[in-house]
Design a protein around this motif. Structure first.
Motif, short mmCIF file in Angstrom:
data_model
loop_
_atom_site.label_atom_id
_atom_site.label_comp_id
_atom_site.label_asym_id
_atom_site.label_seq_id
_atom_site.Cartn_x
_atom_site.Cartn_y
_atom_site.Cartn_z
N GLY A 1 0.82 -1.20 0.00
CA GLY A 1 0.00 0.00 0.00
C GLY A 1 0.86 1.25 0.00
N ALA A 2 0.20 2.39 -0.09
CA ALA A 2 0.90 3.67 -0.24
C ALA A 2 1.68 4.08 1.01
N TRP A 3 1.15 3.79 2.19
CA TRP A 3 1.82 4.18 3.42
C TRP A 3 2.80 3.10 3.84
N SER A 4 3.90 3.02 3.13
CA SER A 4 4.91 1.99 3.38
C SER A 4 6.22 2.44 2.78
N ILE A 5 7.30 1.81 3.18
CA ILE A 5 8.59 2.09 2.55
C ILE A 5 8.53 1.69 1.08
N ASP A 6 7.93 0.55 0.79
CA ASP A 6 7.80 0.12 -0.61
C ASP A 6 7.04 1.15 -1.44
N GLY A 7 5.94 1.67 -0.88
CA GLY A 7 5.15 2.67 -1.59
C GLY A 7 5.94 3.94 -1.82
N ALA B 1 8.49 3.34 -4.54
CA ALA B 1 7.84 3.29 -5.86
C ALA B 1 7.52 4.71 -6.35
N ARG B 2 7.04 5.57 -5.46
CA ARG B 2 6.75 6.94 -5.84
C ARG B 2 8.02 7.69 -6.21
N ALA B 3 9.09 7.47 -5.46
CA ALA B 3 10.37 8.14 -5.75
C ALA B 3 10.95 7.64 -7.07
N GLY B 4 10.77 6.38 -7.37
CA GLY B 4 11.28 5.82 -8.62
C GLY B 4 10.49 6.26 -9.82
N GLY B 5 9.23 6.64 -9.62
CA GLY B 5 8.37 7.06 -10.71
C GLY B 5 8.57 8.51 -11.11
N ARG B 6 9.35 9.24 -10.33
CA ARG B 6 9.54 10.68 -10.63
C ARG B 6 10.57 10.89 -11.68
#
Length: 131
Positions: free
Chosen positions: A117-123, A126-131
């Motif tokens: 989910g969004a509230w996680s280190i993985d999330g 993923a958001r940082a990698g998508g920028r």
């Protein structure tokens, strides 16, 4: 609210593993004896593995770090532990413990399938990698 639900679910699943790992650390001789009592060899190595999986996997799950891998490892551990330590299904309490393990494994498989989910280190990664 939709972002909070997976985080809350992960925390609720993780707490049993974190507490279990801490209890194993607090009473290593008791845990090693329990491992040996079911006929498993290398009880001390099993103790180290059980602590690493329960405490390490529980913390990873709670934080949402490498969540799918942590959930998969915890699911396998939970199924094996349930069968080894709670396989006496003729006894009511053991049956309940086995069913608890099966339910936990089911929840962990859901986390494995759908992620942290969004509230996680993985999330966050993923958001940082998508920028």
């Amino acid at each position: 609210m939709n972002h909070a639900i997976p985080a809350i679910g992960r925390l609720l699943l993780a707490i049993i593993f974190i507490i279990s790992g801490l209890m194993k650390l607090a009473a290593p001789d008791d845990t090693a004896a329990a491992i040996a009592s079911v006929g498993l060899p290398f009880a001390r190595a099993g103790l180290v593995l059980a602590i690493a999986v329960t405490l390490g996997g529980g913390l990873m799950l709670a934080a949402g770090y490498r969540t799918r891998t942590a959930a998969a490892g915890l699911a396998v551990f939970t199924l094996v532990a349930g069968l080894l330590f709670h396989g006496q299904i003729g006894e009511r309490e053991q049956m309940i413990h086995l069913l608890k393990n099966l339910a936990l494994a089911g929840g962990l498989l859901q986390v494995m399938a759908f992620g942290a989910g969004a509230w996680s280190i993985d999330g966050r990664m993923a958001r940082a990698g998508g920028r």
